[in-house]
Design a protein around this motif. Structure first.
Motif, mmCIF file in Angstrom:
data_model
loop_
_atom_site.group_PDB
_atom_site.id
_atom_site.type_symbol
_atom_site.label_atom_id
_atom_site.label_comp_id
_atom_site.label_asym_id
_atom_site.label_seq_id
_atom_site.Cartn_x
_atom_site.Cartn_y
_atom_site.Cartn_z
ATOM 1 N N LYS A 8 -17.223 48.718 -19.269
ATOM 2 C CA LYS A 8 -16.769 50.024 -19.793
ATOM 3 C C LYS A 8 -17.308 51.191 -18.986
ATOM 4 O O LYS A 8 -18.397 51.115 -18.428
ATOM 5 N N ASN A 9 -16.544 52.261 -18.957
ATOM 6 C CA ASN A 9 -16.992 53.591 -18.507
ATOM 7 C C ASN A 9 -17.258 53.705 -17.007
ATOM 8 O O ASN A 9 -17.849 54.688 -16.560
ATOM 9 N N GLY A 10 -16.863 52.731 -16.234
ATOM 10 C CA GLY A 10 -17.137 52.806 -14.798
ATOM 11 C C GLY A 10 -16.007 53.478 -14.036
ATOM 12 O O GLY A 10 -14.944 53.782 -14.586
ATOM 13 N N LYS A 11 -16.274 53.708 -12.751
ATOM 14 C CA LYS A 11 -15.219 54.177 -11.843
ATOM 15 C C LYS A 11 -14.715 52.965 -11.079
ATOM 16 O O LYS A 11 -15.460 52.381 -10.286
ATOM 17 N N ASP A 20 -10.918 56.159 -13.387
ATOM 18 C CA ASP A 20 -11.760 55.816 -14.533
ATOM 19 C C ASP A 20 -11.028 54.775 -15.367
ATOM 20 O O ASP A 20 -9.899 55.036 -15.801
ATOM 21 N N ASP A 22 -11.681 51.010 -18.032
ATOM 22 C CA ASP A 22 -12.439 49.865 -18.526
ATOM 23 C C ASP A 22 -11.711 48.611 -18.063
ATOM 24 O O ASP A 22 -10.494 48.629 -17.881
ATOM 25 N N ARG A 35 -8.042 52.856 -20.357
ATOM 26 C CA ARG A 35 -8.942 53.459 -21.341
ATOM 27 C C ARG A 35 -8.461 53.128 -22.754
ATOM 28 O O ARG A 35 -7.269 52.873 -22.952
ATOM 29 N N ASP A 47 -22.064 48.418 -19.891
ATOM 30 C CA ASP A 47 -21.826 49.845 -19.690
ATOM 31 C C ASP A 47 -22.003 50.179 -18.210
ATOM 32 O O ASP A 47 -23.095 50.042 -17.663
ATOM 33 N N ARG A 49 -21.341 53.213 -16.821
ATOM 34 C CA ARG A 49 -21.320 54.677 -16.621
ATOM 35 C C ARG A 49 -22.123 55.045 -15.365
ATOM 36 O O ARG A 49 -23.235 54.557 -15.166
ATOM 37 N N GLY A 50 -21.534 55.869 -14.536
ATOM 38 C CA GLY A 50 -22.214 56.302 -13.311
ATOM 39 C C GLY A 50 -22.189 55.249 -12.206
ATOM 40 O O GLY A 50 -22.795 55.433 -11.152
ATOM 41 N N LYS A 51 -21.479 54.163 -12.442
ATOM 42 C CA LYS A 51 -21.441 53.060 -11.451
ATOM 43 C C LYS A 51 -20.006 52.875 -10.937
ATOM 44 O O LYS A 51 -19.050 53.266 -11.587
#
Ligand code: URP
Ligand code: ZN
Ligand code: ZN
Length: 499
Positions: A8-11, A20, A22, A35, A47, A49-51
């Protein structure tokens, strides 16, 4: 029970896009991408996120447990693929190298028996054609048509061991083309190397510096050029392995600019370090760097090669991982020509390319994906099963943390080798999670690779559209357009090769 995972939440990064999303995985396959996905309860969630969420690396050039020059490389198919996974690589392509009088088919069977039960990630094989005899053509056909092989490597070096001569290369490229297989070349002039080696040893140059001295840049560039000319005259695509010098890179990129169907591969070793230490006092270090074609002493080489990779003068990064321990390297302590050839790189390739390219601000993440994964998948016809984050593709995924760093060291690496040529190098870009066929095999940087979990992947013969375009090219004089419209038509045809 189904094996389910949500990232989830990655690029998500593919070779052509960053978005963006999931990623939902079921039983080893990417099932949904987007999404606000609707997914079953009880699914494990990572998660990101930021990765960056990227296709797992494909290393198209390894030599696990290879017998070469009186030694056997120490990374076997277990340890080698385990190290690959630790570094974010989820598919490797090794080379079947026949022993002695073994036939290509016998050698292939031996590799399958050895590798199938050990590999921690998916793998496939190129076959090295190390002699040309009256069985070769038929065996190549059987390998392509019945065993999932679509690439063959030929050697212009290793005289008296593997080397083919030009008339044999011509036949070999023709056979590849007729089978829809990719011709690959180890390009160095073996006769000149033989001559130079004799001369150097007779003059008392026995140390590791003799290795590069016996096969300087132009010895590589000449062979690259010769192989490209042969392939081009036959309208055959060609994959040049381990382009190691500026001169050789110029040949590949120049031929491509002229419209030739050449692909160039660069090694992590050549991007990470130069070869100047081969000429310095520390003989252990010097020997550790001996590989063929050699790492070049010119300190501007790594930057030049990464720029070529960025600009598409070269297309693929590999490792040529062929690791010999210090005591094996010492077989050549009195004669540089007896130092077993090969370096490490299967574990560190992704980090080296990220650090030298993306971290240093000269490479987009999309190009990183292209040169570490997608291009190899396309060339060896594994795409879109591998090399892309897409619904229906294998769930081979790396969750990449661009802001973490590590220091490369033999103390901490997962390879069998007792040294690491990148020792002490600090690299940004770390695989935080590595998903292999839907299974989390690096979990918050903790390696959980599984012996024998990987599978052999069959590579179908080269896509037929490439050959249709090649046939079209054969009907007209090379590079001659008789009108602007015809020039446009040819340009469009050529563009098919880049797809
Ligand atoms: O030095 C190297 N690269 N050893 C492995 C065999 C080869 O030439 O690829
Ligand atoms: Zn080679
Ligand atoms: Zn190799």
């Amino acid at each position: 029970a189904q094996n389910r995972l949500l990232i989830k939440n990655g690029k998500v990064v593919n070779e052509d896009n960053i978005f963006d999303a999931d990623v939902y995985i079921e039983d080893g396959i990417i099932k949904q991408l987007g999404r606000n996905l609707i997914i079953p309860g009880g699914t494990r969630t990572i998660d990101a996120r930021g990765k960056f969420v990227m296709p797992g690396g494909i290393d198209p050039h390894t030599h696990f447990e290879l017998e070469l020059m009186g030694a056997t490389s120490v990374d076997d198919f277990y340890q080698g693929t385990k190290a690959a996974v630790a570094g974010g690589t989820t598919t490797i392509i090794d080379f079947v190298i026949p022993k002695g009088e073994e036939s290509l088919l016998e050698a292939y069977e031996r590799y399958r028996i050895t590798a199938d039960e050990k590999v921690c990630c998916d793998y496939t094989l190129h076959v090295g054609v190390t002699s040309w005899n009256n069985r070769t053509r038929e065996e190549m056909a059987t390998l392509v048509q019945q065993h999932g092989i679509n690439s063959f490597k030929f050697f212009m070096a290793y005289r008296d061991l593997f080397m083919l001569r030009d008339p044999e290369l011509i036949e070999a490229f023709k056979v590849c083309k007729s089978l829809g297989a990719v011709a690959m070349i180890h390009a160095e002039n073996g006769d000149i190397i033989y001559e130079n080696t004799k001369k150097l040893l007779a003059a008392g140059v026995t140390g590791p510096e003799g290795h590069e001295m016996s096969r300087p840049e132009e010895v590589e560039a000449e062979a690259v050029n010769r192989a490209c000319v042969i392939a081009n005259q036959l309208n055959s695509p060609l994959y040049v392995t381990a382009v190691s010098s500026k001169s050789a890179a110029d040949v590949v990129s120049g031929k491509r600019a002229d419209g030739a169907l050449i692909y160039g591969e660069v090694l992590a070793a050549s991007l990470g370090i130069d070869g100047s230490a081969q000429y310095e006092q520390d003989v252990l270090r010097a020997r550790s760097l001996v590989t063929s074609p050699p790492l070049r002493p010119d300190p501007t080489t790594p930057t030049y090669l990464i720029e070529q990779i960025v600009q598409d003068g070269l297309q693929v990064t590999g490792s040529d991982n062929c690791t010999f321990n210090s005591d094996q390297k010492a077989l050549g302590k009195h004669d540089f020509s007896k130092i077993p050839n090969g370096v490490n790189g299967v574990e560190d390739r992704m980090s080296i390319v990220w650090h030298k390219g993306v971290y240093n601000g000269i490479m987009d993440p999309t190009r990183f994906v292209a040169v570490t994964s997608t291009n190899a998948a396309k060339i060896f016809n594994l795409y879109p099963r591998k090399g892309v984050i897409a619904v229906g593709s294998d769930a081979d995924i790396v969750v990449w943390d661009p802001s973490s760093n590590r220091v490369i060291s033999a103390e901490t690496h997962h390879q069998a080798c007792d040294f690491n040529i990148f020792e002490g190098m600090e690299v940004y870009g770390v695989p935080e999670y590595v998903v292999v066929g839907g299974r989390v095999c690096v979990d918050e940087c903790d390696l959980k690779a599984v012996h024998g979990f990987g599978k052999f992947i069959e590579c179908p013969a080269y896509p037929s559209y490439v050959y249709e375009v090649v046939e079209e090219r054969e009907k007209r004089p090379r590079g001659v357009a008789r009108s602007e419209a015809e020039a446009r038509k040819y340009a469009e045809e050529e563009a098919v090769f880049d797809k």
